[in-house]
Write an enzyme that holds these catalytic residues in place. Structure first.
Site: not given
Ligand code: CMC
Length: 390
Positions: A270, A327
């Site tokens: 998140h 989720d």
């Molecule tokens: N699985 C594997 N790696 C992850 C995940 C994940 N679900 N989420 C983040 N990471 C890693 C990412 O690859 C990065 O690694 P590195 O630093 O080595 O490059 C690090 O963690 C930071 O991630 P980010 O992409 O910079 O984080 P963000 O704040 O931009 O993205 C997010 C947040 C929710 C989009 C992301 O965590 C994600 O894609 N999660 C899976 C989708 C999900 O469950 N979404 C629902 C969010 S909660 C409710 C909603 O909004 O609907």
């Protein structure tokens, strides 16, 4: 250049001041209008929370009753809107149809589209809340080739939605009331989440003084994406994929950790929570309660528990502070209730509607609000001459 700083995804930029929702992502705290989410989950109802989020204070009992009766009395759809829904492709994704139908409310109720008129805004608020569940149920009934079920004014908001969706629920009174309670709770937990992608979208669209209907329709489209609300559907698809691979959780996690694979653990991580998402704790308990009632153990729930346990013991996830989000467990509950996966994000939209409306209304009254217009840092060509035609 000058004062402009680059901030991809607005991770450090506050676009407004807001009184609606407080989140402390490090501590895992979520409050609506000052009330902890756990207390609302334990004692409130979705309609009471919707009123609270939109109007800022809990309703008096008389106000709640009036609010509820108004929504019941306005739940039915105009025949032309029903005809429009019936004309859509039956195999389309329900979120696509939901966004279209909500946008079209601005055509059916054009006399409530002026953001400058407080009475029209109140009417649009009421009509959206009253009709969204009816539209959602109608889309679902069409998708399974069954006749839509008309709203029943004697039923409350959530029960009415479940009846319009399924006609009959499980047929077992105790289980039915558990489903109503469970959906009510899930909707409470989704009611607002400050400047998430869809709410920020509603604000950006609303900042041009577009109508509430148009702004909410844009929010629904933002919610549809798999990184946002679409994650609840993606989690279920992921669990099904793992089951298809013989339930090999370790192999799946290895794939997630291999950055080349571009596979994410859906329902984890998140932007704001760097600790447990407090909503996921509530939902996990609810999932256990509901699935306990089923005769056969739910394989996908067991897989989810296993996946969570392994991920939380793995430094890839703990180093990056990735925890289950809202989720992760919601889908297994929706599935137990009988919803197909492509309806999961629609349920999220019904829950989030009060939040979208509250933010749009707050912005409308905010003297500091201006049209949303981010800057950019240009990195393209410097000036060059057009070579002319040969
Ligand atoms: N699985 C594997 N790696 C992850 C995940 C994940 N679900 N989420 C983040 N990471 C890693 C990412 O690859 C990065 O690694 P590195 O630093 O080595 O490059 C690090 O963690 C930071 O991630 P980010 O992409 O910079 O984080 P963000 O704040 O931009 O993205 C997010 C947040 C929710 C989009 C992301 O965590 C994600 O894609 N999660 C899976 C989708 C999900 O469950 N979404 C629902 C969010 S909660 C409710 C909603 O909004 O609907």
């Amino acid at each position: 250049a000058g004062m402009t700083t680059l901030d991809p995804g607005f991770a450090n930029t506050a676009a407004c001041q807001s009184e609606i929702t407080f989140i402390d992502g490090e501590a895992g705290i979520l409050r609506y209008r000052g009330y902890p989410i756990q207390e609302l989950a334990a004692g409130s109802s979705f309609l009471e929370v919707a009123y609270l989020v939109i109007h800022g204070e809990l309703p008096e009992p008389g106000q709640l009753k009036e609010f509820s009766e108004q929504l019941q009395a306005n739940a039915a759809l105009p025949p032309e809107l029903r005809a429009m829904l019936d004309a859509f492709p039956r195999n389309a994704h329900p979120m696509t149809l939901l966004a279209s139908a909500v946008n079209t409310l601005g055509a059916f109720y054009a006399d409530s589209t002026d953001p400058g008129d407080a009475e029209q805004v109140d009417r649009a608020t009421m009509l959206l809340l009253a009709k969204l569940p009816t539209i959602a149920a109608h889309i679902y009934r069409n998708s399974i080739g069954e006749a839509p079920v008309a709203p029943d004014e004697s039923l409350d908001y959530v029960e009415n939605f479940l009846r319009m969706t399924f006609g009959e629920l499980s047929g077992e009174a105790e289980l039915d009331s558990l489903f109503v309670k469970a959906l009510d709770l899930l909707l409470i937990l989704h009611a607002d989440h400050e400047q998430n992608c869809s709410t920020a979208t509603v604000r950006v669209v609303g900042s041009s003084q577009a109508s509430l209907y148009g702004s909410v329709s844009a929010g629904i489209n933002a919610l549809f994406g798999p990184l946002h609300g679409g994650a609840n559907q993606a989690v279920l698809e992921m669990l099904e994929e793992i089951r298809g691979l013989g339930g090999d959780v370790d192999a799946f996690l290895a794939k997630v950790k291999d950055k080349q694979s571009k596979t994410r653990l859906m329902g984890f991580g998140h932007r704001v929570y760097k600790n447990f998402d407090p909503r996921s704790k509530e939902i996990k308990g609810l999932a256990a309660e509901i699935l306990d009632r089923q005769e056969n153990p739910d394989e996908l729930f067991e897989l989810a528990l296993k996946l969570e346990g392994k991920a939380l013991a793995d430094s890839y996830f703990t180093d990056r502070k990735l925890y289950p989000n809202v989720d992760f467990y919601s889908g297994v509950i929706y599935r137990a209730m009988g919803f197909p996966t492509n309806m999961f994000t629609v349920l999220f939209a019904i829950g989030r509607l009060p939040g979208w409306i509250a933010h749009w209304r707050e912005q409308r009254l905010d003297p500091a609000a201006r049209i949303a217009r981010p800057r950019q840092l240009y990195v393209g060509h410097a000036q060059r001459s057009y070579p002319g035609r040969v």
